[in-house]
Design an enzyme around this catalytic site. Structure first.
Site, mmCIF file in Angstrom:
data_model
loop_
_atom_site.group_PDB
_atom_site.id
_atom_site.type_symbol
_atom_site.label_atom_id
_atom_site.label_comp_id
_atom_site.label_asym_id
_atom_site.label_seq_id
_atom_site.Cartn_x
_atom_site.Cartn_y
_atom_site.Cartn_z
ATOM 1 N N GLU A 1 0.901 -1.177 0.057
ATOM 2 C CA GLU A 1 -0.103 0.093 -0.045
ATOM 3 C C GLU A 1 0.773 1.202 0.095
ATOM 4 O O GLU A 1 1.923 1.334 0.823
ATOM 5 C CB GLU A 1 -0.863 0.057 1.262
ATOM 6 C CG GLU A 1 -1.719 0.885 1.182
ATOM 7 C CD GLU A 1 -2.695 1.133 2.715
ATOM 8 O OE1 GLU A 1 -2.576 0.266 3.588
ATOM 9 O OE2 GLU A 1 -3.486 1.961 2.911
ATOM 10 N N LYS B 1 1.328 5.523 -0.400
ATOM 11 C CA LYS B 1 0.627 6.763 0.211
ATOM 12 C C LYS B 1 1.197 8.124 -0.082
ATOM 13 O O LYS B 1 2.448 8.146 -0.661
ATOM 14 C CB LYS B 1 0.912 6.647 1.714
ATOM 15 C CG LYS B 1 0.211 7.522 2.810
ATOM 16 C CD LYS B 1 -0.015 7.176 4.005
ATOM 17 C CE LYS B 1 -0.522 8.267 4.998
ATOM 18 N NZ LYS B 1 -0.831 7.719 6.333
ATOM 19 N N HIS C 1 -5.271 7.845 -0.093
ATOM 20 C CA HIS C 1 -3.717 7.983 -0.540
ATOM 21 C C HIS C 1 -3.430 8.771 -1.756
ATOM 22 O O HIS C 1 -2.225 8.267 -2.307
ATOM 23 C CB HIS C 1 -2.943 6.643 -0.094
ATOM 24 C CG HIS C 1 -3.146 6.316 1.302
ATOM 25 N ND1 HIS C 1 -2.534 5.222 1.489
ATOM 26 C CD2 HIS C 1 -3.934 6.662 2.230
ATOM 27 C CE1 HIS C 1 -2.728 4.975 3.071
ATOM 28 N NE2 HIS C 1 -3.608 5.826 3.272
ATOM 29 N N HIS D 1 -8.799 -0.074 0.222
ATOM 30 C CA HIS D 1 -8.894 0.216 1.425
ATOM 31 C C HIS D 1 -10.062 1.355 0.994
ATOM 32 O O HIS D 1 -9.648 2.642 0.743
ATOM 33 C CB HIS D 1 -7.749 0.766 2.175
ATOM 34 C CG HIS D 1 -6.885 -0.088 2.769
ATOM 35 N ND1 HIS D 1 -5.995 0.258 3.601
ATOM 36 C CD2 HIS D 1 -7.062 -1.564 3.000
ATOM 37 C CE1 HIS D 1 -5.556 -0.993 4.261
ATOM 38 N NE2 HIS D 1 -6.193 -1.828 3.675
ATOM 39 N N ASP E 1 -6.283 13.054 3.817
ATOM 40 C CA ASP E 1 -6.446 11.504 4.155
ATOM 41 C C ASP E 1 -6.984 11.408 5.528
ATOM 42 O O ASP E 1 -6.344 10.713 6.504
ATOM 43 C CB ASP E 1 -5.094 10.790 4.028
ATOM 44 C CG ASP E 1 -4.876 9.231 4.476
ATOM 45 O OD1 ASP E 1 -6.007 8.760 4.133
ATOM 46 O OD2 ASP E 1 -4.111 8.711 4.764
ATOM 47 N N ASP F 1 -9.612 9.804 6.933
ATOM 48 C CA ASP F 1 -10.398 8.554 7.094
ATOM 49 C C ASP F 1 -11.581 8.527 7.734
ATOM 50 O O ASP F 1 -11.992 8.071 8.703
ATOM 51 C CB ASP F 1 -9.158 7.885 8.123
ATOM 52 C CG ASP F 1 -8.144 7.044 7.405
ATOM 53 O OD1 ASP F 1 -8.325 6.397 6.188
ATOM 54 O OD2 ASP F 1 -7.080 7.438 7.696
HETATM 55 C C1 RNT Z 1 -2.264 4.638 6.857
HETATM 56 C C2 RNT Z 1 -2.903 3.326 5.739
HETATM 57 C C3 RNT Z 1 -3.077 2.122 6.617
HETATM 58 C C4 RNT Z 1 -3.918 2.173 8.042
HETATM 59 C C5 RNT Z 1 -3.987 0.945 8.474
HETATM 60 C C6 RNT Z 1 -4.399 1.142 9.899
HETATM 61 O O1 RNT Z 1 -2.496 5.765 6.269
HETATM 62 O O2 RNT Z 1 -4.299 3.754 5.196
HETATM 63 O O3 RNT Z 1 -3.807 1.006 5.752
HETATM 64 O O4 RNT Z 1 -5.029 2.978 7.874
HETATM 65 O O5 RNT Z 1 -2.866 -0.126 8.507
HETATM 66 ZN ZN ZN Z 2 -4.985 2.075 4.144
#
Ligand code: RNT
Ligand code: ZN
Length: 417
Positions: free
Chosen positions: A225, A227, A261, A285, A293, A295
């Protein structure tokens, strides 16, 4: 009585969709096979069960102190099961390493073993819930700004060992459930201010990853992943999109697309077709970035609708895994799970209900007015009646009737914590 009305509405919707060549029964079957991977960390604001007193680090943050966060493994399991009882279909649970059962003991990240997740594996089997997994680079004294890309070989070694162990745990989960466990690797490594060592950190990250992924496993799949930036790490992220796109393509491995991200005007939906041509699978995600970001809880917004439409249009349904990733501590956390999960499903049902063949025909014939007109009309087709029927057939509350059920759980369970 209410159920009868739901079915009546569905039958009307079914006819309406049939008239534009869409088979709602087929869509309902596809929805049954659409499994979300629910993130365990919404239940407790990404705290986990390690006996530590440090806060959340690694460039991520969870705001809010709404009462009732899960304090231990039993509460977390209870909350997740309750949330799942309000979401139609069958879903997976995505665990982070810090959610192991350490029984109050200090088990450092480079010491974790399958034994700390045996309870989860057993629970998953008992409840028919498949597990996914994540290594955890944040909230640890050795997290700092750099983990796998740290110039200090000892720190790198520590996190490489952690990640290797996590892969072994993921493999054990996958084997027990006879379905591969997806292990996501996200590390926060970056720099607050200008760095003159961009190349070196990325080289170190690449070398660390190569060591981590050395051993092949049968029952787990790796995903990486990227970012743009983290809080306090604004100038540079070693694991950028370019870095992981190249890395995953070279190794033919999965990429995780976190919808928070990317740069705010970048379309994550548009990445799907490019990536599916070059990597075997994608993990999502699904989140809701507000200006950054942030969330926030996933909702049925345009970017999520576009993302799911692009997956369906690319014929990628079976090559995408649907993780959620948001954490909001300002509201009822079980409610947050239900809102986000149901929103993702609504986006998917709308994508599946699109008369794509017809739209493609228009496009090939150069009939752009008709294409646009139909895309607009799709927005007010009775997709919601199909979603309600989906809930009904799965014995979960239809429409807003899940709200009092979340309230009941709050008054009986979470408010007493
Ligand atoms: C962080 C990433 C990652 C986390 C989790 C908790 O920016 O998105 O995936 O949110 O691993
Ligand atoms: Zn994530």
């Amino acid at each position: 009585m209410f159920d009868k009305k739901v079915t009546e509405s569905y039958n009307i919707a079914k006819e309406r969709y049939a008239s534009i060549g869409v088979d709602t029964e087929k869509v309902l079957k596809q929805m049954q096979d659409f499994h979300l991977s629910m993130h365990c960390w919404q239940a407790d604001d990404v705290t986990g069960f390690e006996p530590h007193d440090g806060g959340l680090t690694g460039g991520i943050q969870c705001n809010g102190n709404y009462p009732g966060a899960a304090r231990n493994v039993d509460e977390l399991r209870q909350d997740v099961l309750y949330a799942m009882s309000l979401i139609p279909g069958k879903h997976r649970l995505n665990l982070h390493e810090i959610y192991g059962e350490f029984n109050g003991k200090f088990v450092d990240r480079d010491e974790v073993t399958v034994e700390h997740f045996q309870g989860w594996i057993d629970w998953g089997l008992q409840n028919d819930i498949k597990l996914d997994f994540n290594s955890t680079s944040f909230s640890h004294p050795k997290s700092g700004d750099l983990s796998l890309a740290n110039p200090d070989p000892e720190i790198r070694k520590f996190w490489i060992e952690h990640s290797r162990r996590c892969r072994e745990i993921a493999n054990a989960m996958g084997e027990a459930q006879q379905d591969p466990c997806i292990m996501n690797t996200w590390v926060h490594d970056g720099s607050k201010d200008i760095t003159v060592n961009r190349y070196m950190y990325r080289k170190l990250l690449k070398e660390s990853l190569d060591q981590i992924f050395e051993k092949p496993y049968k029952w787990m799949k790796d995903s990486v992943e990227s970012k743009v930036f983290g809080i306090g790490l604004e100038s540079y992220t070693a694991g950028s999109n370019d870095f992981y796109t190249a890395y995953a393509t070279r190794r033919d491995m999965m990429i995780t697309l976190d919808t928070g991200h990317f740069h705010p005007t970048e379309s994550v939906a548009d990445k799907v077709s490019s990536m599916l041509l070059f990597v075997p699978e994608l993990m999502l995600h699904v989140s809701r970035p507000i200006r950054w970001d942030s969330d926030h809880v996933t909702i049925m917004d345009d970017s999520t609708l576009d993302l799911f439409s692009e997956i369906v249009r690319a014929g990628g349904l079976d090559r995408v895994h649907y993780g959620l990733d948001y954490f909001d501590g300002t509201l009822n956390r079980i409610g947050a799970y239900v809102i986000g999960s149901r929103a993702a499903q609504k986006c998917m049902i709308r994508a599946l209900l699109e008369p794509t063949e017809m739209l493609r025909k228009y496009e090939l014939e150069g009939k752009y007015f008709q294409r646009l007109a139909f895309l607009e009309e799709c927005k007010n087709m009775p997709w919601n009646a199909v979603y309600d029927e989906f809930c009904l057939r799965n014995n979960v509350p239809v429409g807003e009737s899940y709200i009092p059920m979340v309230e009941k759980y709050e008054s009986e369970v979470t408010s007493r914590r």
